[in-house]
Design a protein around this motif. Structure first.
Motif, PDB file in Angstrom:
ATOM      1  N   ARG A 110      -6.750   4.563   4.658  1.00 38.72           N
ATOM      2  CA  ARG A 110      -6.533   3.125   4.441  1.00 38.72           C
ATOM      3  C   ARG A 110      -6.422   2.814   2.948  1.00 38.72           C
ATOM      4  NH1 ARG A 110      -9.534  -0.395   9.064  1.00 38.72           N
ATOM      5  NH2 ARG A 110      -8.893   0.872  10.840  1.00 38.72           N
ATOM      6  N   ARG A 111      -7.208   3.513   2.156  1.00 43.09           N
ATOM      7  CA  ARG A 111      -7.084   3.338   0.707  1.00 43.09           C
ATOM      8  C   ARG A 111      -5.744   3.866   0.205  1.00 43.09           C
ATOM      9  NH1 ARG A 111     -11.787   5.908  -2.632  1.00 43.09           N
ATOM     10  NH2 ARG A 111     -10.383   5.206  -4.283  1.00 43.09           N
ATOM     11  N   ALA A 112      -5.264   4.915   0.846  1.00 45.16           N
ATOM     12  CA  ALA A 112      -4.009   5.533   0.405  1.00 45.16           C
ATOM     13  C   ALA A 112      -2.793   4.692   0.759  1.00 45.16           C
ATOM     14  CB  ALA A 112      -3.871   6.922   1.015  1.00 45.16           C
ATOM     15  N   ALA A 113      -2.883   3.902   1.836  1.00 44.19           N
ATOM     16  CA  ALA A 113      -1.709   3.167   2.332  1.00 44.19           C
ATOM     17  C   ALA A 113      -1.044   2.302   1.259  1.00 44.19           C
ATOM     18  CB  ALA A 113      -2.093   2.339   3.556  1.00 44.19           C
ATOM     19  N   PRO A 114      -1.779   1.435   0.553  1.00 47.80           N
ATOM     20  CA  PRO A 114      -1.097   0.641  -0.486  1.00 47.80           C
ATOM     21  C   PRO A 114      -0.614   1.476  -1.654  1.00 47.80           C
ATOM     22  CG  PRO A 114      -3.475   0.253  -0.525  1.00 47.80           C
ATOM     23  CD  PRO A 114      -3.184   1.040   0.708  1.00 47.80           C
ATOM     24  N   GLU A 115      -1.277   2.607  -1.905  1.00 48.50           N
ATOM     25  CA  GLU A 115      -0.829   3.483  -2.985  1.00 48.50           C
ATOM     26  C   GLU A 115       0.503   4.143  -2.630  1.00 48.50           C
ATOM     27  OE1 GLU A 115      -2.425   3.781  -5.995  1.00 48.50           O
ATOM     28  OE2 GLU A 115      -3.635   2.139  -5.181  1.00 48.50           O
ATOM     29  N   ILE A 116       0.667   4.491  -1.369  1.00 49.07           N
ATOM     30  CA  ILE A 116       1.940   5.054  -0.920  1.00 49.07           C
ATOM     31  C   ILE A 116       3.049   4.015  -1.041  1.00 49.07           C
ATOM     32  CG2 ILE A 116       3.198   5.936   1.079  1.00 49.07           C
ATOM     33  CD1 ILE A 116       1.346   7.953  -0.157  1.00 49.07           C
ATOM     34  N   GLU A 117       2.739   2.784  -0.661  1.00 54.00           N
ATOM     35  CA  GLU A 117       3.738   1.709  -0.785  1.00 54.00           C
ATOM     36  C   GLU A 117       4.121   1.510  -2.247  1.00 54.00           C
ATOM     37  OE1 GLU A 117       5.296   0.214   1.622  1.00 54.00           O
ATOM     38  OE2 GLU A 117       4.153   1.248   3.185  1.00 54.00           O
ATOM     39  N   LYS A 118       3.126   1.573  -3.126  1.00 51.79           N
ATOM     40  CA  LYS A 118       3.394   1.423  -4.561  1.00 51.79           C
ATOM     41  C   LYS A 118       4.276   2.568  -5.056  1.00 51.79           C
ATOM     42  CE  LYS A 118      -0.196   0.353  -6.934  1.00 51.79           C
ATOM     43  NZ  LYS A 118      -1.476   0.469  -7.688  1.00 51.79           N
ATOM     44  N   LEU A 119       3.993   3.778  -4.573  1.00 49.61           N
ATOM     45  CA  LEU A 119       4.794   4.939  -4.957  1.00 49.61           C
ATOM     46  C   LEU A 119       6.251   4.745  -4.570  1.00 49.61           C
ATOM     47  CD1 LEU A 119       5.165   7.960  -5.803  1.00 49.61           C
ATOM     48  CD2 LEU A 119       4.532   8.557  -3.456  1.00 49.61           C
ATOM     49  N   LEU A 120       6.488   4.253  -3.358  1.00 50.10           N
ATOM     50  CA  LEU A 120       7.856   4.077  -2.878  1.00 50.10           C
ATOM     51  C   LEU A 120       8.597   2.994  -3.653  1.00 50.10           C
ATOM     52  CD1 LEU A 120       7.288   4.348   0.986  1.00 50.10           C
ATOM     53  CD2 LEU A 120       7.987   6.141  -0.622  1.00 50.10           C
ATOM     54  N   VAL A 121       7.858   2.004  -4.151  1.00 51.02           N
ATOM     55  CA  VAL A 121       8.472   0.959  -4.980  1.00 51.02           C
ATOM     56  C   VAL A 121       8.811   1.519  -6.357  1.00 51.02           C
ATOM     57  CG1 VAL A 121       8.057  -1.243  -6.162  1.00 51.02           C
ATOM     58  CG2 VAL A 121       7.391  -0.966  -3.764  1.00 51.02           C
ATOM     59  N   ASN A 122       7.879   2.294  -6.922  1.00 48.09           N
ATOM     60  CA  ASN A 122       8.078   2.836  -8.273  1.00 48.09           C
ATOM     61  C   ASN A 122       9.118   3.946  -8.316  1.00 48.09           C
ATOM     62  OD1 ASN A 122       6.084   1.102  -9.120  1.00 48.09           O
ATOM     63  ND2 ASN A 122       4.472   2.655  -9.199  1.00 48.09           N
ATOM     64  N   ASP A 123       9.235   4.684  -7.222  1.00 45.19           N
ATOM     65  CA  ASP A 123      10.166   5.815  -7.185  1.00 45.19           C
ATOM     66  C   ASP A 123      11.025   5.675  -5.933  1.00 45.19           C
ATOM     67  OD1 ASP A 123      11.488   8.271  -7.008  1.00 45.19           O
ATOM     68  OD2 ASP A 123       9.793   9.403  -7.795  1.00 45.19           O
TER      69      ASP A 123
END
Length: 250
Positions: A110-123
């Motif tokens: 659950r902590r990783a979910a927004p980080e993955i979304e951020k990754l997809l936005v940044n890259d």
């Protein structure tokens, strides 16, 4: 004293002479006792040697493990990156794929979910594959079955919507609650609930578990980037560093 120290030091001590010039088994008891005393004194005078030896051993083991891991990933590449049933997001034509093994009951997922979304936005050149790996009990299995069933019944957009809802959901789930989720997302609740118990859903979970076992993945979240398994939670910036390194490897 660790049992490997004596033969290791013996080998180092006598490498300057002929290979057959030293034979521990040919030593008398007195010679052996004297030899051990010399080694003990040397180690007490130079204790850093033990740490250096341990560090060399650990580095060698890590290198061997990384090499073995690359071979396992290579041998299972089709199942990892192109299984034909896992949800694919981000940029489907991206130049690098991140595969995530996750569980809806896992706090770090659950902590990783927004980080993955951020990754997809940044890259915008990252391809994301999500693999359902329910390992935290019956509730995990129920939630994964619901998400997979939604994917099989209604497609990629439905899966992503369900995935996001389940990832943020607190408390236990049952058919009534899952029905409400489907209806709120304007999905066919009857069809999805019926599909949950199907052999097709069971097969997806079974294949994901078998793949995780082959990859020595026993916890979530776990990620695969190119030829490396990353175990545990990683913030977006650290994931970006790994991805850049893998791209630069060619």
């Amino acid at each position: 004293m660790r049992t490997w120290i004596l033969p290791a030091l013996a080998a180092l001590t006598f490498t300057t002479g002929p290979a057959a010039a030293f034979d521990v088994t040919a030593m008398s008891d007195q010679e052996r006792e004297s030899f051990r005393a010399e080694i003990r004194e040397y180690l007490l005078d130079n204790p850093e040697i033990i740490l250096e030896a341990v560090q060399v051993l650990e580095a060698r083991q890590a290198q061997e493990q990384a090499s073995a891991e690359k071979d396992i990933i290579s041998n299972n590449a089709a199942a990892i990156f192109e299984d034909g049933f896992s949800w694919v997001g981000g940029n489907p034509e991206g130049d690098i794929t991140v595969v995530e093994f996750m569980d809806y009951r896992c706090g770090f997922c659950r902590r990783a979910a927004p980080e993955i979304e951020k990754l997809l936005v940044n890259d915008t050149n990252v391809r994301l594959v999500i693999k359902e790996l329910p390992i935290l009990g019956d509730q995990s299995v129920i939630m994964s079955r619901f998400a997979i069933a939604a994917h099989q019944v209604a497609g990629d957009d439905a899966y992503k919507a369900v995935h996001d809802v389940l990832m943020a959901m607190n408390g236990d789930v049952d058919d009534a609650r899952l029905r409400r989720v489907a209806e709120d997302l304007q999905l066919d609740a009857d069809a999805i609930l019926a599909q949950m118990g199907s052999d097709d859903v069971t097969q997806v979970i079974a294949e994901n578990r078998a793949l995780a076992q082959a990859l020595n993945i026993s916890g979530t979240p776990s990620f695969i980037v190119k030829d490396e398994v990353l175990r545990g939670f990683l913030p977006a910036d650290q994931m970006e560093i790994v991805i850049d390194e893998k791209r630069n490897e060619g």
